[in-house]
Design a protein around this motif. Structure first.
Motif, PDB file in Angstrom:
ATOM      1  N   GLU A  50      -3.762   4.434  -6.995  1.00 52.68           N
ATOM      2  CA  GLU A  50      -4.754   4.867  -5.990  1.00 52.68           C
ATOM      3  C   GLU A  50      -5.130   6.325  -6.228  1.00 52.68           C
ATOM      4  O   GLU A  50      -4.319   7.102  -6.734  1.00 52.68           O
ATOM      5  CB  GLU A  50      -4.137   4.805  -4.591  1.00 52.68           C
TER       6      GLU A  50
ATOM      7  N   ASP B 291       0.841  -1.200   0.000  1.00 53.90           N
ATOM      8  CA  ASP B 291       0.000   0.000   0.000  1.00 53.90           C
ATOM      9  C   ASP B 291       0.877   1.250   0.000  1.00 53.90           C
ATOM     10  O   ASP B 291       2.017   1.198   0.469  1.00 53.90           O
ATOM     11  CB  ASP B 291      -0.842  -0.030   1.292  1.00 53.90           C
ATOM     12  N   ASP B 292       0.346   2.356  -0.492  1.00 60.67           N
ATOM     13  CA  ASP B 292       1.028   3.660  -0.463  1.00 60.67           C
ATOM     14  C   ASP B 292       2.442   3.563  -1.031  1.00 60.67           C
ATOM     15  O   ASP B 292       3.379   4.199  -0.524  1.00 60.67           O
ATOM     16  CB  ASP B 292       1.122   4.211   0.976  1.00 60.67           C
TER      17      ASP B 292
END
Ligand code: C2E
Ligand code: CA
Ligand code: CA
Length: 402
Positions: free
Chosen positions: A361, A304-305
């Motif tokens: 994202e 993630d990220d």
């Protein structure tokens, strides 16, 4: 404020210790009492960033950067603080042992980098974003105290105050929904909605996260089953669930992972475990072991990220990773900012070379989506496609997604 002794300052409950926007010339160590950190936003909105008690340091950025204060601090009760001025700090540093001085300088440089990065990314880690404010997710200091000390979160899950919302993830080439990310929401009956950016770090601290994540895994698996039943033309949708390092390093993790999947009859191939780079750095051996076991079942592991954490990419070979999720800050900036665009391009090509799936994202505009399509990014999520929604709205969304 009353002067107690040299460098000691005494503030009465309600006194302002630091005023946002003022020039900062000193930091304070709280010796006694409790203070609240507040940020004044546009339109007179005041957001609390939490409280600090004895032993904490406040206003330390001022003696590092000598810039205007970014928040106000108020005494919640009568408080005694030790003031450290820029001059004190520099004098102490110049007299310090050379090794100590070098360590301090390295730490300060890293701190500046972190702050700069957080600024570029448009938010400070752990703090609510402007979107949180828009959503009404205003932190209440009192709420935090209760979560920290009581069993309130467990109760909240039991009482149905904690819910999952689902954000669709599409294949960029075809715009077809391929899966969802499950995101936790807490609607507190008195305190209102509390952002996961606020309560997740707290329940990580007190260990409730293990129960919360197990609950989230089970709930989202059940929801996936129901969605599949309703949406016959969609096969093999996946569910992406966020896990913390506390979860992955828990010795029972793999056991409950298997139990939940068996109970809900969801195939491991339909599960994406979302974790952040920090876990891989903090607990490499344990993380590798657990993630490998999960990968063996057929589940995917997403970082993630991606791009906001560590510059060393060597871990991409070491850990059993299947997906990189490009952080939304790069997607938000890539149309105007060449560096972000280059970074997105590099991540996509890195992914192709390493056989990793890439998910962008925070896609908020058509322009961003078109650009990602040109760059051959595999998948994406973001407000342009859909905001996270309750399960009850998924059916309608899917019927419009051709
Ligand atoms: P995250 O995992 O990076 O989740 C994506 C966040 O970006 C979500 O915020 C989502 O609502 C928001 N978002 C999605 N698309 C857009 C967009 O186009 N623009 C903008 N500005 N934002 C977008 P949310 O739901 O507030 O969650 C915040 C964070 O809280 C998550 O960040 C995740 O780190 C954590 N979190 C949420 N649910 C869970 C959970 O069940 N378990 C764990 N461990 N963490 C969770
Ligand atoms: Ca996530
Ligand atoms: Ca993310």
């Amino acid at each position: 404020m009353t002067k107690a002794s040299e460098n000691k300052k005494f503030f009465k409950a309600g006194d302002t210790i630091i005023k946002q926007g003022d020039e900062g010339e000193s930091a304070f160590i709280i010796e006694n009492g409790r203070v609240e950190i507040l940020i004044e936003k546009e339109h007179g909105l005041v957001q609390s960033l939490g409280t600090r008690g004895s032993g904490s340091i406040i206003g330390e950025m001022a003696i590092i950067d000598k810039k205007a204060r970014t928040a106000s601090v108020k005494a919640l009760e009568d408080s005694e603080l030790l003031e450290i001025t820029c001059q004190d700090f520099e004098r102490k540093l110049s007299k310090a042992d050379p090794v100590m001085r070098m360590i301090m300088q390295v730490v300060m440089t890293r701190y500046r980098d972190t702050i700069k990065r957080a600024h570029i990314l448009g938010n400070t880690p752990g703090y609510p974003t402007p979107e949180d404010l828009e959503k009404g997710f205003i932190e209440k200091a009192n709420a935090l105290e209760t979560i920290k000390t009581g069993n309130e979160f467990k109760e909240a899950i039991r009482n149905g105050e904690v819910l999952l919302n689902y954000q669709p993830i599409i294949e960029i080439k075809t715009s077809k929904v391929i899966g969802f990310e499950a995101l936790m929401r807490w609607y507190h009956p008195e305190k209102g909605p509390i952002s996961p950016n606020i309560f997740i770090p707290l329940i990580e601290e007190n260990g409730f996260i293990v129960e919360a994540s197990r609950w989230a895994l089970e709930e989202s698996c059940k929801a996936l089953k129901r969605i599949e039943k309703q949406q016959e033309r969609y096969k093999n949708l996946f569910m992406s669930i966020n896990f913390s390092s506390v979860d992955i390093t828990n010795s029972k993790f793999k056991e409950y992972f298997d139990t939940v999947l068996k109970k809900t009859d969801v195939k491991p191939q339909q599960i994406h475990l979302e974790i952040t780079e920090r876990l891989l750095i903090d607990e490499p051996e344990k993380a590798k072991e657990t993630l490998q076991e999960c990968r063996k079942t057929g589940a995917s592991v997403s970082i993630d990220d991606f791009g906001t954490g560590y510059s060393s990419l060597s871990y991409l070979h070491y850990f059993p990773i299947s997906t990189l999720k490009i952080d939304r800050s790069f997607i938000a900036n890539m149309v105007e900012d060449k560096t972000s665009l280059e970074l997105v391009k590099s991540i996509i090509s890195l992914g192709k070379n390493m056989n990793l799936e890439i998910i962008a994202e925070g896609i908020e505009t058509k322009e961003q989506k078109d650009l990602l399509r040109k760059m051959k990014c595999d998948a994406g999520q973001g407000y342009y496609i859909s905001k996270p929604m309750p399960e009850s709205e998924i059916s309608e969304f899917m019927s419009q997604n051709t």
